[in-house]
Structures are given as C-alpha cells and as structure tokens.
Scaffold this active site. Structure first.
Site, PDB file in Angstrom:
ATOM      1  N   ASP B  11       0.853  -1.184   0.000  1.00  0.00           N
ATOM      2  CA  ASP B  11       0.000   0.000   0.000  1.00  0.00           C
ATOM      3  C   ASP B  11       0.892   1.239   0.000  1.00  0.00           C
ATOM      4  O   ASP B  11       1.752   1.395   0.873  1.00  0.00           O
ATOM      5  CB  ASP B  11      -0.877  -0.047   1.272  1.00  0.00           C
ATOM      6  N   ASP B 105      -3.226   2.604  -5.755  1.00  0.00           N
ATOM      7  CA  ASP B 105      -2.091   2.653  -4.838  1.00  0.00           C
ATOM      8  C   ASP B 105      -2.004   1.443  -3.929  1.00  0.00           C
ATOM      9  O   ASP B 105      -1.366   1.484  -2.892  1.00  0.00           O
ATOM     10  CB  ASP B 105      -2.168   3.927  -3.988  1.00  0.00           C
ATOM     11  N   GLU B 106      -2.663   0.357  -4.299  1.00  0.00           N
ATOM     12  CA  GLU B 106      -2.777  -0.757  -3.375  1.00  0.00           C
ATOM     13  C   GLU B 106      -2.955  -2.053  -4.170  1.00  0.00           C
ATOM     14  O   GLU B 106      -3.698  -2.072  -5.147  1.00  0.00           O
ATOM     15  CB  GLU B 106      -4.020  -0.489  -2.515  1.00  0.00           C
TER      16      GLU B 106
END
Lengths: 382, 393
Positions: B11, B105-106
């Site tokens: 993350d 983003d993960e």
C-alpha cells in the site's frame, strides 16, 4: 466385370473422385466409389449428392460390368500396391470385387451397383470454355470470401455472371466481397447468372492443378446443375437457388486515401502482427501517413493482445490523399494479401468505419483490371 | 520448512499527497490534503501531519478545514499520479504473476514460487519497498501473512513506511488486541452492534460463540468469527492483465426453484456485467455460469461462441443456454446461488458488415451514461422488475 488397369492410373483416378466422397454419409452407398466399364475404359464415380465427380481411366476391358466398394478402403489399398498391372474382377451381380496385383490377391465386399445414385449428364444448355490457368486464378481469388455458415445459403456460393466475352465471379460473406473477371475467348450463347457452391469451385481448382487442358462449363437448361469437364474428368454440382445481393453498390468509386505498398512486405508484417492479434481480438491496425518533403509515405501495421504484448511494423508506402487509419480482422487482411501474389497492392478508403478496397496494381500504380476485394473494417477505439 | 506466509499487501503511503510533495518539496512537514476544495468536495488523501488533526479520507472538505485550518489543500491531478501508479504495479508484477490490483495505490501479490528467484517473502517485501522509493520517490508499507485479510491488517499496522510480517499460525494472536474496526469488512454499523455486545477488540469478537453472532448477523455471523481468528481464503486472484474476469453472483435467501425468476436474475447480472465490460472497454470471449445447489454443490459451465460478446443480450443468451442445460442435468433442483461471469476479455471492437454504417451500441451507450450518473437502478429491464402479485388479473 473384368478389367486390367495400371496401378498408378487407378490410384490417380480414385484420388480424383475421392474428393466427392461423402465423409458423413446418411446413406451408406455414397461413401462408396462406383467402378464401371464404359467404351473400353474404366469409369470411376463418387458423389455426396451435392457434388459428383467422374473420372475415366485407360483400361483393358475383358468383360464389361460394374461394382461399388467403400471409397476409403479401395483408395488406401490401391495406394499401397506396387506399380504394376491391377486386375479387377466382379461377378455379374457386382456384389464382390476381387483385386489382383503382382503377388497380392484380395477380395472386397461390394454393394449392388444398381443402387448407386445416378450422376446427371448435362449435354444441353449454355456452355463456356475457360483457359484453366485463368479459371483457377479467379476461383482462388474469390472463393475464400464466401460464407462458411448456412444462415444465408446464397452467400455460401460464388456468383457467376456473363453477358458477353467476360465472366465475373463474386463471393461475399457479409463482411467482405471479392470480385474477379475472366476474359473469355468466345461469348456464351446466352446470358449466364448462377450461384455455384464455393466448395465445388474449391475442389475444381484443386483438381485442375497445373493442367493446361481447357475446362468446359455447361449449365443445364433448368439452371439447376452445372458441369465442369476437362481431360478425362467431369464434375457436376447442384446450383444454389436464390438471388445474390447486388454487390456493385458496395464497391465505392471514391476514396480519400489511397496507399500503395509492396505485397510481400505487407504480407510479412501482417503475418507478424497476426501472431499478436490472435491472442487478443484479432485486430490489425493500419496507419497511413503521406510522405513529406521528398520522404516516402509510411504504413504502420500494429497489433496487441492484453495477455501477450504488442507489435508495430513500418513500411515505406506511397500514400495519396489524407493521413488515415483503419483496423481489420487479421484473417480478412491476410486472406486478401495471400491471393494477390507478389507485386504491389493499393488500399483505398474513405474513413475508418467504411470499406477498405484492395486492388492489385502495376509498377505505376495502375489497377490491374479484373480483381477487386472489399473488406469492412473493425470498429475500434483508437 | 516452506514459508506459507506468501501473501503481501502493498500500500503506497498517502499516495496522492506523496506525489504532490515530490513536486512541491517545500510543503514537506506541513499538513497537506488532496481533494476538491469546493463545497461538496471530500478528502481524497491527507498527509500524516493532517491526520494528526483528525482529518480522514472521504471526510467532507468543510469538516477537514475546521479540524485543520492550516492545511494546504490541493486538487487531485490524476495525470500526474497515473504514471507512478503504473510503475508501482509494474514493480509488483516483476516479482510474481499473481498480482491483484485493488486500486491505484494498493495491491495484493502472492510470491509463492518466487522464493528461489527473489528470496523469502520478507526479502521480497523489502526489495519492493526499496524499488518504490528509488524508482518513484515515495514510500510504501507492506504486510505479509498467509492470506489477504491478515496481510491487509498487517500493512495498515506497519504504516507509514513500514513492513510487518505475521508468521503462520500467529494470525489470531496478531489480530486479538486490535479494535474490531481494523478488521476488513467490519464497518461502522457492525462495530456499533458489536459495541452493544460489549465487544471492542478482534480478540473479544473471536471469543464470542458462533450461535450468538449468527443470531445477530445471520449467515455472516460465522464468517465474522472466522475472520476474527484470521481465517480467510488464502490465494491472490491471479490477475494477469487480460486474464481478468468480470462477474456477478446472487445468493438467494430462500433456495430458488422458479426458472423465470432465475432467468430474471441472470438477465440482470448480464446487464451489470455488460456495463462493466463497457466501462473497461473490453469484450468477452467466454461466458461462465455458476450454480450452487444446497448445501454446497457448486458447478460452473462455460461457453465460447467464437465471437466477441459485448452486450447484455449476447451475454444473457449464452448464459441462459448454459443454464437450461445445466439445470436440466441437475434435475431442476432449487438453486442457492446463481452467477454470471465474462472471461477471456479482449479489446472491444466490432466487425462492421458490408453496407453497414456504424451507430454502434448507441442505445447501450446511452443506458450506460444514465447508470454512471444516477446508479444502476435508474433504468432497468421490465423482466428485472418484481412480478405482479399472484392474484393479479
């Protein structure tokens, strides 16, 4: 029946008629080949009821008669015999065939030849004579564009039309259209417009091979069957009934972009792109850019697949008119390039969502008369 | 011994803010909020400095301003973030093919089988963090565990700029002291109900008898307890691009025996799947039908008709054919679950027909635009609507 025939002649004759043998026969006898003496020759015949082929083989007939045996069995068997004289012998009933060749002796259970379907002989009707090379070339440039599914039967055929010293062949599967002309030495006695199953023409083209003997086509007065005859071979096919679409309106006369490129180079790049396209949605994208300031124009050929990656190839091209782009099904593009032989090809188009028109052209970009191929593009996000 | 804790949750730390700080280094150390500053704007991402004031993602911007009057508010600039996001996912894919992106983003990544090439999962996690720092210039946190559930909690616990590995077998112990809200899937409503039962930590939740949870939460009760113990499906959906699939499933409250009702659900699923395909500009080559007969007999059937499938009608026709055959084969037994999936995703394209001028999918585009704007329910097929009462004329 008692005849003697050379193994290689018998093998060749069986291979020819074997093309018409039904593979999934509804009635067993049409998986057979008919062997019959006729005017000092051995007549071989096979039919799947749509297409029939008859071949005559030189033979020494000692006793006339007929028999019919499973085609696959006798084909495989004769193909393995030594190159020597083969003796064929059947009783008057025709229910058994004895074959002797060199020191090999065998019997094959046969069926009653009287049950074999009668193959039409077309003696009357309008006739056309073809140069075999011209006929074969026209068939090869057209037949692949015919539909392979039966949803519109007329599209599974090739449309043949003539009202003068020229015969036009056309095939279309709903997405592409191929039209080829054959110049005739003599105009047919009456106008012709029929639809011949594409499969029959495909077999015809294969059987003509590199023969130099003229091919005669005859259409019966009822316009229900067509016969092709050359050398010692006859093929009869059932014509497809119905109205072929009026395709002339589908060939645009205008274009905004015209690109000319070497066929072999185009074919190579299309083949490379197809490797990527086949794992995606089968799309090949073409981008045409006119040359500037003495630089040659350019054709970019690209394809990509989510799982595989992408490819882009560039070729020098003569591009007239606007810069343009169009996307084609990779198979449709390759099919047309493959039948154009070598030389140069012109692609004419008006927009990314309208027809692409392929024409073979000479050194000066002048279209070679007698062939045009129209392919509808793929509608894509660019 | 083979390390079974191979699932990494990676993350990026305060991704949008981190990206803004890359080009505005002078803002480092100050509270920064990325989000639209307008009256209806919400917080997309807050820097850790802003979070100290209580600012959280999805909070109305007006509220964030109240909490942290000194914050610098920047509108999001997705064209600046997108290349970094792509680079982030590319880094992950260089360590394993089993990468399941969750968002920009993960992502989850399963490194089982990558050890020989790249080292232990912890070494890979460290390498990924280092490469993100070196190649993108921002920081990431990594959680490592036997499954996605625990890996996700671990990465949250490691934030910011940390790495935390939960050894196999220690999942329940790791989760126990944490508040129930840390458990993915526990929202405010569930947390409130649990608080009413005097349950504050995940460990307390795990200790509650299943029957009590079932009484409160129905079918999800047992699942909730398993999750509190750190028990969850292990693998990472191998999400090689293009091998993804899009699907919808529906579990009936009471086993369904009406063919008409089952087909209606299938049609509505076809609509949703077709919308997803359109949003992603993809077409399907394969339709997958899933049926579950009580208690746990699940079957799948698929068909690949040899052409691109784009629209709900096409997906439905194929799925309905599969359904008829599969249901017949199983004696038309009541169905617990029905699902429709699209697989073999490819670029969306359509072969034009001779003589056709394209107005491709104009109706479908219009419907999709309406749904984007007003939600799925704004326009529906009549067959999706509940039928008239049985005694209707």
């Amino acid at each position: 029946m008692k005849v003697q025939v050379l193994q290689e002649n018998l093998q060749r004759g069986l291979a020819i008629v074997g093309r018409a043998v039904a593979t999934r026969a509804t009635i067993p006898i049409i998986s057979n080949v008919l062997l019959q003496t006729e005017e000092g020759k051995l007549r071989l015949a096979a039919t799947d009821l749509d297409i029939s082929i008859v071949a005559w083989v030189g033979a020494k007939v000692d006793e006339p008669g007929a028999t019919t045996v499973p085609a696959r069995l006798i084909n495989d068997f004769v193909a393995n015999l030594p190159a020597a004289t083969v003796s064929l012998e059947a009783p008057a009933s025709g229910r058994q065939l004895r074959i002797e060749c060199a020191r090999n002796d065998s019997t094959i259970n046969a069926m009653d030849p009287a049950d074999f379907p009668r193959i039409a002989e077309i003696r009357d009707g309008v006739a056309v004579k073809f140069d075999p090379k011209a006929l074969k070339r026209a068939i090869e440039r057209v037949e692949f564009a015919a539909a392979t599914d039966d949803s519109r039967p007329v599209l599974t055929g090739v449309h043949l039309k003539s009202d003068g010293p020229r015969l036009t062949l056309a095939a279309a599967d709903g997405f592409r259209l191929a039209v080829a002309d054959i110049q005739l030495e003599e105009s047919p006695a009456e106008a012709i417009e029929v639809i011949v199953p594409a499969r029959a023409l495909r077999e015809l083209s294969r059987l003509i091979g590199d023969s130099n003997l003229p091919v005669e086509m005859r259409i019966n007065p009822q316009r229900s069957q067509v016969l092709f005859e050359w050398d010692e071979v006859q093929m009869v096919a059932q014509l497809i009934q119905g109205t072929f679409p009026n395709y002339n309106q589908l060939i645009p006369a205008q274009f905004n972009t015209r690109m000319i490129v070497d066929v072999d180079e185009f074919k190579r790049e299309a083949r490379i792109a197809a490797i990527f396209a086949r794992d995606g949605s089968g799309i090949i994208r073409l981008i045409m850019t006119p040359g500037e300031g003495g630089m040659p124009g350019q054709l970019t050929i690209s394809a990509r697949a989510d799982e595989v990656g992408g490819n882009e190839g560039k070729l020098d091209a003569l591009v007239e008119g606007d810069a343009s782009r169009i996307a084609f099904n990779s198979r449709y593009l390759q099919d047309v390039l493959n039948v154009l032989g070598s030389g140069r090809v012109a692609l004419e188009m008006t927009s990314p969502s309208a027809q692409g028109v392929f024409r073979p052209v000479d050194e000066n970009g002048v279209p070679e008369p007698g062939y045009v191929h129209v392919v509808m593009p793929m509608f894509v996000q660019w | 011994m083979v390390d079974t804790a191979t699932v990494l949750h990676v993350d990026l730390d305060a991704f949008f803010v981190a990206m803004e700080l890359l080009r505005r280094p002078e803002l480092r150390g100050r509270p920064v909020i990325v989000g639209y500053p307008g009256p209806r704007g919400v917080v997309s991402t807050a820097s850790y400095e802003a979070r100290r004031f209580g600012v959280r993602s999805a909070m109305p911007m007006a509220r964030a301003r109240e909490l942290c009057p000194g914050a610098v508010i920047l509108p999001p600039d997705f064209s600046w973030y997108a290349p970094a996001s792509r680079a982030f996912h590319a880094i992950l894919r260089s360590y394993s093919p089993a990468v399941e992106p969750v968002s920009v983003d993960e992502a989850y990544i399963d490194v089982a089988g990558s050890e020989r090439l790249f080292g232990t999962p912890a070494e890979i996690g460290a390498a990924i963090r280092e490469r993100i720092r070196a190649e993108i210039g921002i920081t990431a946190s990594v959680g490592i565990a036997v499954n996605r559930l625990v890996a996700k909690v671990a990465s949250d616990a490691a934030k910011p700029d940390g790495l935390l590995r939960v050894p196999p077998g220690e999942e329940a112990a790791f989760l126990a002291p944490r508040p129930v809200r840390d458990l993915p899937g526990v929202g405010r409503r569930t947390a409130d109900v649990l608080a009413g039962l005097g349950i504050a930590t995940i460990g307390e939740l795990a200790a509650v008898p299943e029957s009590v949870l079932e009484a409160k939460f129905g079918r999800h009760g047992a699942d909730l307890r398993r999750r509190a113990l750190g028990i969850a499906p292990g693998g990472v959906a191998s999400a090689l691009p293009g091998r993804r699939s899009i699907s919808r499933e529906h579990t009936f409250d009471r086993d369904e025996r009406s063919a008409e009702r089952l087909r209606a659900v299938l049609l509505s699923q076809a609509e949703r799947v077709a919308d997803d395909l359109a949003r992603q500009q993809r077409a399907a080559r394969t339709v997958v039908l899933k049926l579950r007969f009580p208690p746990f007999e699940t079957i799948t059937r698929s068909a690949t008709p040899g052409r691109q499938l784009l629209f709900a009608d096409e997906l439905y026709d194929t799925a309905a054919g599969l359904f008829e055959a599969a249901w017949e084969e199983h004696g038309r037994r009541p169905v617990r679950l029905i699902g429709l999936g699209a697989a073999g995703l490819t670029e969306r394209a359509r072969q034009l027909a001779l003589g056709e001028t394209p107005a491709p999918g104009a109706l479908h585009d219009a419907v999709l635009a309406l749904r984007e704007r007003y939600g799925d329910a704004v326009i529906r097929r009549a067959a999706e609507l509940p039928g008239p009462p049985a005694d209707a004329p």
